[in-house]
Design a protein around this motif. Structure first.
Motif, PDB file in Angstrom:
ATOM      1  N   LYS A  70     -27.155 -29.170  17.216  1.00  9.76           N
ATOM      2  CA  LYS A  70     -26.871 -28.165  18.252  1.00  9.76           C
ATOM      3  C   LYS A  70     -25.405 -27.731  18.202  1.00  9.76           C
ATOM      4  O   LYS A  70     -25.077 -26.566  18.447  1.00  9.76           O
ATOM      5  CB  LYS A  70     -27.188 -28.730  19.640  1.00  9.76           C
ATOM      6  CG  LYS A  70     -28.672 -28.763  19.964  1.00  9.76           C
ATOM      7  CD  LYS A  70     -28.894 -29.364  21.335  1.00  9.76           C
ATOM      8  CE  LYS A  70     -30.398 -29.577  21.601  1.00  9.76           C
ATOM      9  NZ  LYS A  70     -30.609 -30.292  22.878  1.00  9.76           N
TER      10      LYS A  70
ATOM     11  N   GLN B  51     -24.972 -25.433  14.954  1.00 10.52           N
ATOM     12  CA  GLN B  51     -26.070 -24.512  14.648  1.00 10.52           C
ATOM     13  C   GLN B  51     -25.618 -23.174  14.036  1.00 10.52           C
ATOM     14  O   GLN B  51     -26.260 -22.691  13.109  1.00 10.52           O
ATOM     15  CB  GLN B  51     -26.906 -24.251  15.902  1.00 10.52           C
ATOM     16  CG  GLN B  51     -28.346 -23.936  15.563  1.00 10.52           C
ATOM     17  CD  GLN B  51     -29.296 -24.313  16.672  1.00 10.52           C
ATOM     18  OE1 GLN B  51     -28.927 -24.353  17.822  1.00 10.52           O
ATOM     19  NE2 GLN B  51     -30.546 -24.573  16.329  1.00 10.52           N
TER      20      GLN B  51
ATOM     21  N   GLY C 165     -29.686 -21.443  12.022  1.00  7.15           N
ATOM     22  CA  GLY C 165     -30.667 -22.006  12.957  1.00  7.15           C
ATOM     23  C   GLY C 165     -31.888 -22.587  12.262  1.00  7.15           C
ATOM     24  O   GLY C 165     -31.927 -22.753  11.048  1.00  7.15           O
TER      25      GLY C 165
END
Length: 254
Positions: free
Chosen positions: A138, A141, A240
């Motif tokens: 995260k 990303q 992503g």
């Protein structure tokens, strides 16, 4: 240099007087030659046994992969007949690849990329899916793309781009002996053992992932769409989670 350690073959003429030192030398050379022959024969036998066991393990792995696929097909068909939805099993393995360089990179993502060994553009690594790894992804990303590789993708990457870490050096996996010497203590003696351990995320996944040098891929054939935007955005992009579509990108970069 090799001539210094070569075992010489001295022939003595029959009936000739042989000095004591020459006798000792001949006896020593004969003993050394016999020892060398025995060691060579033992090594050859061990190599043959290891190759056979690796072949049998590979056949077992192929049966395991095929039975798993058949089981999934059966469950999908059964769900369709019953009018239910079949929920695909959650992925255990992800392949993460860096798609941007080092310019204008803040300290925290830089450190996370360093921890994941993604130090260069188009570097890729296999990771186990768990909460800490997903939290790290995260943070980075916008700088990486990742997804769930298939068995074909894992095998092609290891065979074509596979390098091992031996004495902190990047060594190509050109022979099974390299693997045996490095991680043979964990019961891994060949490339197919590495492929199986990675794809199934086995108990020795950590050791195998640490042994493999990060994969250095080429720029994708046809190029990226837009690195500044996410893959899941409406306008389309590259960074992503791509899920299964990562396999298409890897095939263009391998």
């Amino acid at each position: 240099m090799a001539e210094r350690y070569a075992i010489t073959k001295d022939n003595v003429v029959e009936g000739a007087v042989v000095p004591e030192l020459v006798k000792l030398k001949l006896e020593r050379n004969a003993a050394l030659a016999e020892e060398k022959q025995k060691a060579s024969a033992g090594k050859k036998k061990d190599r043959a046994e290891q190759r056979h066991s690796l072949k049998m393990r590979t056949l077992k792995f192929e049966k395991e992969y095929a039975s798993h696929q058949r089981k999934l097909v059966t469950l999908r068909r059964q769900a369709k007949v019953d009018g239910n939805f079949f929920v695909e099993p959650e992925a255990k393995l992800i392949f993460v690849m860096r798609i941007v360089g080092i310019i204008k990179l803040s300290p925290k993502p830089r450190k996370v990329l360093q921890l994941l060994r993604l130090k260069q553009l188009h570097n890729g690594v296999f990771l186990k899916v768990n909460k800490p790894i997903m939290n790290m992804l995260k943070l980075i990303q916008p700088y990486v793309t990742y997804g769930y590789p298939t068995l074909k993708t894992v095998r092609e990457l290891v065979y074509k781009r596979g390098f091992g870490k031996v004495n902190k050096q990047r060594i190509p996996l050109s022979a099974n002996e390299i693997i045996s010497e490095a991680i043979g203590e964990h019961g891994l003696h060949g490339v197919e053992d590495i492929v199986h351990e990675i794809f199934t995320v086995g108990p020795k996944f950590k050791q195998v992932a640490n042994f493999l040098w990060p994969f250095k891929l080429s720029a994708p054939k046809g190029g990226f769409i837009c690195k500044r935007h996410g893959f899941c955005e409406q306008r389309g992009g590259d960074w992503g989670n791509r899920e299964e579509l990562i396999n298409d990108l890897i095939s263009r970069m391998n």
